[in-house]
Design a protein around this motif. Structure first.
Motif, mmCIF file in Angstrom:
data_model
loop_
_atom_site.group_PDB
_atom_site.id
_atom_site.type_symbol
_atom_site.label_atom_id
_atom_site.label_comp_id
_atom_site.label_asym_id
_atom_site.label_seq_id
_atom_site.Cartn_x
_atom_site.Cartn_y
_atom_site.Cartn_z
ATOM 1 N N ASN A 16 43.102 111.712 68.297
ATOM 2 C CA ASN A 16 44.031 111.613 67.176
ATOM 3 C C ASN A 16 44.512 112.984 66.713
ATOM 4 O OD1 ASN A 16 45.395 110.099 65.000
ATOM 5 N ND2 ASN A 16 43.999 111.255 63.720
ATOM 6 N N CYS A 17 43.584 113.899 66.445
ATOM 7 C CA CYS A 17 43.975 115.183 65.872
ATOM 8 C C CYS A 17 43.764 116.342 66.824
ATOM 9 C CB CYS A 17 43.242 115.429 64.559
ATOM 10 S SG CYS A 17 41.492 115.758 64.776
ATOM 11 N N GLY A 18 43.084 116.097 67.937
ATOM 12 C CA GLY A 18 42.922 117.140 68.931
ATOM 13 C C GLY A 18 41.794 118.119 68.645
ATOM 14 N N LYS A 38 39.607 107.740 63.658
ATOM 15 C CA LYS A 38 39.450 106.464 64.342
ATOM 16 C C LYS A 38 40.359 105.419 63.709
ATOM 17 C CE LYS A 38 35.947 103.307 66.049
ATOM 18 N NZ LYS A 38 34.544 102.925 66.055
ATOM 19 N N ASN A 39 40.393 105.402 62.408
ATOM 20 C CA ASN A 39 41.238 104.444 61.702
ATOM 21 C C ASN A 39 42.714 104.733 61.948
ATOM 22 O OD1 ASN A 39 39.124 103.015 60.652
ATOM 23 N ND2 ASN A 39 39.007 104.228 58.784
ATOM 24 N N ALA A 44 47.885 103.249 64.626
ATOM 25 C CA ALA A 44 48.922 103.599 65.585
ATOM 26 C C ALA A 44 49.069 102.507 66.630
ATOM 27 C CB ALA A 44 48.594 104.931 66.246
ATOM 28 N N TRP A 45 47.952 102.005 67.093
ATOM 29 C CA TRP A 45 47.998 100.918 68.069
ATOM 30 C C TRP A 45 48.704 99.709 67.476
ATOM 31 C CZ3 TRP A 45 47.432 100.514 73.080
ATOM 32 C CH2 TRP A 45 46.669 101.467 73.771
ATOM 33 N N ALA A 46 48.394 99.418 66.220
ATOM 34 C CA ALA A 46 48.981 98.262 65.563
ATOM 35 C C ALA A 46 50.489 98.421 65.440
ATOM 36 C CB ALA A 46 48.353 98.084 64.192
ATOM 37 N N HIS A 50 51.605 103.365 70.852
ATOM 38 C CA HIS A 50 51.005 103.681 72.148
ATOM 39 C C HIS A 50 51.668 102.914 73.281
ATOM 40 C CE1 HIS A 50 47.314 106.025 70.978
ATOM 41 N NE2 HIS A 50 47.784 105.639 69.818
ATOM 42 N N ALA A 51 52.701 102.178 72.977
ATOM 43 C CA ALA A 51 53.371 101.413 74.017
ATOM 44 C C ALA A 51 53.887 102.360 75.091
ATOM 45 C CB ALA A 51 54.526 100.622 73.429
#
Ligand SMILES: [Zn+2]
Length: 69
Positions: A16-18, A38-39, A44-46, A50-51
């Motif tokens: 997420n943040c690297g 993590k949240n 982001a997935w929701a 990430h598509a």
């Protein structure tokens, strides 16, 4: 001179943040650095961030056929 035994450490970057962090199997948020990251990733997935962009399979196939002539 005491020679402290060093365990090999694996450093991973938070997706997420690297932020680089030492991989720890006790870290319940891995591979993320924190619960916040993590949240964030789940959100982001929701949102379908990430598509994977790409051509529809059909287009790729017909293009390929033409190229064979
Ligand atoms: Zn992070």
């Amino acid at each position: 001179m005491a020679n402290a035994s060093k365990k090999p450490t694996t450093v991973v970057a938070c997706p997420n943040c690297g932020t680089e962090q030492v991989w720890d199997t006790r870290n319940e948020f891995r591979p993320f650095c924190s619960a916040r990251c993590k949240n964030n990733d789940l959100v982001a997935w929701a949102n379908e961030d990430h598509a994977i962009p790409g051509q529809p399979l059909e287009d790729v196939f017909s293009e390929d056929l033409e190229g064979n002539y």
